[in-house]
Design an enzyme around this catalytic site. Structure first.
Site, PDB file in Angstrom:
ATOM      1  N   SER A   1       4.786  10.204   0.136  1.00 17.09           N
ATOM      2  CA  SER A   1       4.222   9.800   1.417  1.00 17.09           C
ATOM      3  C   SER A   1       4.913  10.499   2.581  1.00 17.09           C
ATOM      4  O   SER A   1       4.444  10.418   3.713  1.00 17.09           O
ATOM      5  CB  SER A   1       4.363   8.282   1.601  1.00 17.09           C
ATOM      6  OG  SER A   1       5.735   7.909   1.575  1.00 17.09           O
TER       7      SER A   1
ATOM      8  N   HIS B   1      -1.957  11.467  -2.085  1.00 16.67           N
ATOM      9  CA  HIS B   1      -1.246  10.297  -1.570  1.00 16.67           C
ATOM     10  C   HIS B   1      -2.141   9.067  -1.610  1.00 16.67           C
ATOM     11  O   HIS B   1      -3.022   8.888  -0.769  1.00 16.67           O
ATOM     12  CB  HIS B   1      -0.742  10.551  -0.142  1.00 16.67           C
ATOM     13  CG  HIS B   1       0.018   9.391   0.420  1.00 16.67           C
ATOM     14  ND1 HIS B   1      -0.035   9.033   1.742  1.00 16.67           N
ATOM     15  CD2 HIS B   1       0.845   8.484  -0.181  1.00 16.67           C
ATOM     16  CE1 HIS B   1       0.718   7.963   1.940  1.00 16.67           C
ATOM     17  NE2 HIS B   1       1.258   7.619   0.795  1.00 16.67           N
TER      18      HIS B   1
ATOM     19  N   ASN C   1       0.781   8.108   7.811  1.00 14.45           N
ATOM     20  CA  ASN C   1       2.181   7.862   8.145  1.00 14.45           C
ATOM     21  C   ASN C   1       2.635   8.628   9.379  1.00 14.45           C
ATOM     22  O   ASN C   1       3.547   8.180  10.091  1.00 14.45           O
ATOM     23  CB  ASN C   1       3.085   8.188   6.955  1.00 14.45           C
ATOM     24  CG  ASN C   1       3.067   7.085   5.919  1.00 14.45           C
ATOM     25  OD1 ASN C   1       2.711   5.955   6.214  1.00 14.45           O
ATOM     26  ND2 ASN C   1       3.437   7.405   4.691  1.00 14.45           N
TER      27      ASN C   1
END
Length: 313
Positions: A148, A169, A219
């Site tokens: 990630s 991911h 993220n």
């Protein structure tokens, strides 16, 4: 003109067919890492008809992984086959039939189409794994990491198959979350990229594509948002409780940033931001937080330890 148009359409269709023929149809999948993410990926791959081998270091870990998959499948079938319990039982049986386990990664990758790595977020450990598997996997096999936060390009460079390397991911919990980020490095071939996109769709996910940039899409936006919430609290501008309430009621988020940090794990968030800070030390979005560092040092890591920004019973 009509002839030219027909000719163009035929040519375009022919080109599309040629491109499709070049793509790798992924049937056999090897997943390295029997934790929550690895087991979740194994579950959705097996449930969608792929032959799956789940690999970890010990039979004990793999037994726990398999038990978790069985329990997850039972929850899924209660919803999916609420009025058809027999069909649900058959679905579980078929899924588990597609899944085997192993403690020897090198011995099982010899016939796989795709290797997905879902082990500890440590670049050195991941590179060592990929370098080893690169010697045993067939030439056509695609390698992918579920990282990630780490750079896919650096992992690809540990192998001789940079063009057959990408990022996949998934999000936790994998059986429930529909998103997969498909990461294409400057060296990833179009054939590999399209094969990874097709695999993501085949396991019932909605893939989005992104270049190999820190944090990819989710993220990259989420971690700086959480860190800015911490800085807001550190400055004394607002309480953590009010910040959480504000984002839930004002932005419609299901969790506030401090609740989310505790859920994700403060150590995980610190690891990510520290890694990005080392890559771009002058980027203010990636600046470390003294408060976050202090809580991690005190082993207050969030829900998993019973205390983080909040206390949990």
């Amino acid at each position: 003109m009509a002839f030219a148009t027909r000719h163009f359409v035929r040519a375009a269709s022919s080109d599309a067919a040629t491109a499709a023929a070049k793509k790798l149809l992924i049937k056999h999948v090897t997943i390295i890492g029997g934790g929550l993410m690895g087991a979740g990926i194994a579950q959705v791959a097996a449930a969608s008809g792929h032959t799956v081998v789940l690999v970890d270091q010990s039979d004990e870990i793999l037994k726990k992984s398999t038990k978790g998959i069985e329990e997850s499948l039972q929850r899924v079938t209660k919803k999916k086959f609420a009025d058809k319990p027999e069909a649900g039982a058959e679905f579980i049986k078929k899924t588990l039939k597609n899944l085997t386990t192993s403690t020897d990664a090198a011995s099982v990758v010899h016939s796989t189409d795709l290797v997905i790595e879902a082990i500890v977020e440590n670049l050195e450990v991941k590179n060592k794994l990929f370098k080893t598997l690169d010697k045993f996997a067939p030439e056509h096999t695609i390698f992918a990491s579920n990282t990630s936060s780490l750079q896919i390009t650096e992992m690809a460079n540990a192998t001789t198959r940079q063009d057959r390397f990408g990022g996949l991911h998934f999000f936790n919990p994998v059986p429930m979350m529909k998103l997969v980020e498909v990461i294409k490095t400057p060296m990833t071939s179009q054939k590999t990229f399209e094969s990874l996109m097709d695999f993501s769709k085949a396991v019932g996910k909605s893939p989005v594509s992104c270049k190999d940039t820190p944090g990819f899409i989710v993220n990259r936006l989420l971690v700086p948002y959480m860190m800015e919430a911490v800085r807001l609290f550190e400055r004394g501008d607002a309480s953590k409780e009010d910040i959480d309430v504000a984002m839930k009621l004002g932005a419609g988020y299901p969790m506030g940033p401090f609740e989310l940090l505790d859920y994700v794990g403060l150590d995980t968030s610190k690891y990510i931001i520290d890694g990005w800070h080392s890559l771009e030390p002058n980027n203010p979005l990636f600046a470390p937080s003294p408060l976050l560092n202090k809580l991690v040092e005190e082993k207050k890591l969030g829900k998993k330890t019973g205390e983080g920004f909040y206390k949990y019973k």
